[in-house]
Design an enzyme around this catalytic site. Structure first.
Site, PDB file in Angstrom:
ATOM      1  N   GLU A  76     112.559 -54.890  54.720  1.00 35.95           N
ATOM      2  CA  GLU A  76     113.070 -54.215  55.905  1.00 35.95           C
ATOM      3  C   GLU A  76     112.024 -54.128  57.028  1.00 35.95           C
ATOM      4  O   GLU A  76     112.325 -54.383  58.184  1.00 35.95           O
ATOM      5  CB  GLU A  76     113.521 -52.810  55.489  1.00 35.95           C
ATOM      6  CG  GLU A  76     114.127 -51.965  56.579  1.00 35.95           C
ATOM      7  CD  GLU A  76     115.564 -52.356  56.898  1.00 35.95           C
ATOM      8  OE1 GLU A  76     116.069 -53.316  56.296  1.00 35.95           O
ATOM      9  OE2 GLU A  76     116.163 -51.704  57.771  1.00 35.95           O
ATOM     10  N   ASP A  77     110.795 -53.802  56.670  1.00 42.08           N
ATOM     11  CA  ASP A  77     109.813 -53.407  57.697  1.00 42.08           C
ATOM     12  C   ASP A  77     108.674 -54.402  57.929  1.00 42.08           C
ATOM     13  O   ASP A  77     107.797 -54.134  58.747  1.00 42.08           O
ATOM     14  CB  ASP A  77     109.177 -52.053  57.333  1.00 42.08           C
ATOM     15  CG  ASP A  77     110.184 -50.923  57.437  1.00 42.08           C
ATOM     16  OD1 ASP A  77     111.256 -51.145  58.024  1.00 42.08           O
ATOM     17  OD2 ASP A  77     109.905 -49.829  56.913  1.00 42.08           O
TER      18      ASP A  77
END
Ligand code: MN
Length: 713
Positions: A76-77
């Protein structure tokens, strides 16, 4: 401060060193991936996944869950793609990470209770591996613990979402420790003042009561020792949020709620539980009707315990829970307790199950089932738990953000028909998560589906190959069938007329008795059936035309001898919508009849003497000579005006007379009436004039009847 070395040391209590090394490797990978990123608090980002892993280690989750926890924000990051994780850590861990990322992407907005429940189910449905949920819960737990660094509005939003979605999921899965902490953290974030007040009051009260609690505890412990029973006695504290809820919902004062001493006794066997109960009831007087046996009948999430309330000194109530160590673990850890026992007992067996996504959850449910079976009461609630854990549904969003629940495998076409049949019939394309996608693509939980329609477009027969819901299937079939039929009927009509033309005939000119005779011979019901067959090529139009011509000729010669005028049309009463019986005079078999071609309504049959026909007499084009077919099975409506004495129950007695004459009443209504005489308008069904005569005879012997007449225009 927590470091990977500290965690590794803690893990040594239940994981072998090779597994701990794998967890370390995941940590170092995450550290590198998140390099340079910081949390709102200023700490290096990797502290967060490390803490999440530690939360999971407290409920003794397996090494793969811990690895996934370390990596849960990587996809996700950071720039790291899913395939990279796949290469490094294998499918199992990557799938958990992927599942957590997907859950993170969904933002829950709705305020409605039902939507919140659907959302919980959606989360469970999206997590084919139940460990996804556990990692997500731990992630949420750490975020809640470190909420202080965020803006107040964001704090409240996350707390609300946690309370609506994640603490109920923890509750469903029986992970009480998680649920209680999440609830208290949410409560503090949403109502900081109230939380502080309650906390202060609790601290004050526990300070005062410390001695009393200790006294009661010793009393119980001494008594258990005397009886030779194992048992650990603990004082219990209510958590802040539950105190608040009780005050809020039950409108109780703080002191009413807190004016209770609560203890838990944890023992070795089920047998000891009941024996301790006996001992306790001997020591203090039990409060009537407060005993609950959740050992024999566990709660829906597997919770087991004996609950009782006793009168203590000064009649202050003492609440006691009695349970085994295993029940205590399940009560605190729910589904997660299964990892604990698996790890303790049989590592190999656990490994064999790793390929089965739901093995552990299933085993948890199976455990519940067994408890339930032994308890011998209905299994319904287990079915509910199972449904929650292994939903056969997918949960998808409409563009407006509503959640639709649909069976697994559904496609956008199913979705469209679920919204509305017209949308299904006119859908041409779809967007899934804002991207154009094939209509046949199976939908997955969490996706947003938008249907693109186009007026005038039609369902595609190929859709039948992939739609899943009965609604879509039958709607498509229905549409195609109707369309096909109307088209083939039209074609059949043109083909047949073309052939009939050779015999100087036309379908519209054929009498209905001719076509009906033909249909009867062919075993078909209506002309459209014949036309459809011709249109589909099942029958040769030429052959049908010749047969119709022959029938038509014989009929003409038959009737010529009886009637030198035009051949009368025979009426059977089964013509359906093509022929109507006039309401003004309601002809029945035996009555002389005339047909009137009324534009838009087809042929309307009147009694020959009906005054509504007066204006058409002499206009032979509009009037058709008709006869009744012999031996009719049908029933026909006829209207009677019955004058009766105005006495109580007269309508019922009229109805009885009609029924006794084997006739059916279609409608019955009062016309005018004076004090003495009423007129009843009676529409009844009879087979013909003879039958009608029988009915009228029956009515005449009814003492209340003073007059009878038939309405015929
Ligand atoms: Mn996270």
């Amino acid at each position: 401060m927590l470091t990977i070395d500290v965690l590794a040391e803690q893990l040594a209590s239940y994981l072998p060193s090779d597994k701990i090394d794998l967890v370390r490797r995941a940590y170092y990978y995450a550290e590198q991936a998140h390099d340079g990123q910081r949390r709102r608090s200023g700490e290096p980002y990797v502290i967060h996944p490390l803490e999440v892993a530690q939360i999971l280690s407290e409920i003794r989750m397996d090494h793969q869950s811990l690895m996934a926890a370390m990596l849960h924000d990587v996809i996700e990051d950071t720039e790291v793609p899913k395939v990279a994780l796949l290469e490094q850590f294998g499918e199992e861990v990557t799938e958990i990470v992927d599942g957590v990322s997907k859950l993170t992407q969904i933002h829950f907005e709705s305020k409605e209770q039902a939507q919140a429940e659907n959302f919980q189910k959606m989360a469970l449905a999206m997590s084919r591996d139940i460990r996804v949920i556990l990692v997500k819960l731990a992630d949420r737990m750490h975020n809640m613990r470190t909420l202080g660094a965020l803006r107040p509005d964001k704090r409240r939003r996350i707390a609300r979402e946690t309370l609506d979605i994640y603490s109920p999921i923890a509750h469903r899965l029986g992970i009480n420790d998680f649920r209680i902490e999440l609830e208290d953290l949410c409560f503090q974030a949403m109502y900081p003042m109230r939380a502080r007040m309650i906390q202060k009051a609790v601290n004050k009260i526990t300070g005062h009561r410390k001695e009393i609690v200790e006294d009661i505890k010793h009393d119980i412990e001494d008594r258990l020792k005397n009886e030779g029973l194992e048992g650990r006695v603990e004082g219990r504290q209510k958590h802040l949020f539950s105190i608040y809820q009780k005050m809020d919902r039950h409108e109780k004062s703080f002191h009413e709620i807190m004016d209770v001493f609560a203890f838990r006794i944890v023992t070795d066997t089920v047998d000891s539980c009941y024996r301790i109960l006996g001992v306790i009831h001997n020591l203090f007087k039990p409060v009537p009707d407060r005993f609950k046996d959740y050992v024999a009948i566990p709660k829906a999430n597997g919770y087991q315990s004996l609950h009782t309330t006793l009168f203590g000194v000064y009649r202050i109530p003492i609440e006691v829970q009695i349970r085994t160590q295993e029940m205590d673990t399940v009560a605190n850890m729910g589904i997660a307790s299964h990892w604990l026992y698996k790890n303790d007992k049989d590592q190999d067996e656990a490994n064999n199950h790793l390929h089965n996504h739901h093995a552990r959850a299933r085993q948890w449910v199976k455990g519940l089932l067994e408890i339930q079976k032994n308890a011998g009461n209905p299994l319904e609630f287990i079915e509910n738990v199972k449904l929650d854990l292994f939903p056969d549904e997918v949960y998808v969003f409409t563009p407006k953000g509503d959640i639709l629940e649909m069976p697994t495998g559904v496609t956008a076409v199913d979705f469209a028909y679920n919204v509305h049949t017209d949308i299904g019939n006119s859908c041409v394309a779809c967007r899934i998560d804002r991207h154009l996608a094939p209509l046949s693509q199976p939908l997955q939980s969490g996706q947003t589906v938008e249907i693109i329609t186009s007026p005038g477009s039609q369902p595609n027969p190929a859709w039948l190959d992939f739609v899943v819901t009965a609604k879509a299937r039958s709607a498509i079939r229905h549409f195609l069938k109707n369309q096909k039929r109307s088209e083939s009927v039209e074609l059949g009509r043109r083909l047949l007329n073309k052939s009939l033309y050779n015999f100087e005939l036309n379908l519209d000119e054929l009498t209905s008795s001719v076509t009906e005779r033909w249909l009867e011979q062919a075993g078909l019901k209506v002309l459209d059936d014949l036309l459809e067959e011709i249109g589909l090529g099942n029958r040769m139009a030429y052959l049908v035309a010749r047969q119709l011509m022959e029938l038509s000729e014989t009929e003409l010669s038959d009737t010529d001898t009886e009637n030198d005028d035009a051949m009368p049309l025979q009426i059977t009463g089964t013509e359906g919508l093509i022929i109507k019986f006039a309401k003004c005079c309601r002809p029945i078999p035996g009555d002389p009849i005339v047909g009137h071609m009324s534009s838009g309504r087809g042929l309307v049959i009147h009694n020959e003497g009906c005054r509504n026909l007066n204006e058409f007499r002499g206009n032979s084009e509009k009037l058709v000579t008709l006869t009744w077919q012999k031996q009719l099975e049908q029933e026909f409506s006829v209207e009677l005006k019955v004058g009766v004495e105005n006495v109580r129950g007269v309508v019922a007695s009229i109805a009885t007379s009609v029924t006794e004459a084997d006739a059916n009443i279609e409608s019955i209504s009062m016309e005018d009436h004076d004090a003495r005489i009423r007129v009843i308008a009676l529409v009844i069904n009879v087979q013909g004039r003879e039958h009608l005569a029988r009915v009228m005879k029956r009515l005449k012997v009814n003492k209340s009847v003073v007059s009878i007449s038939r309405e015929r225009g």
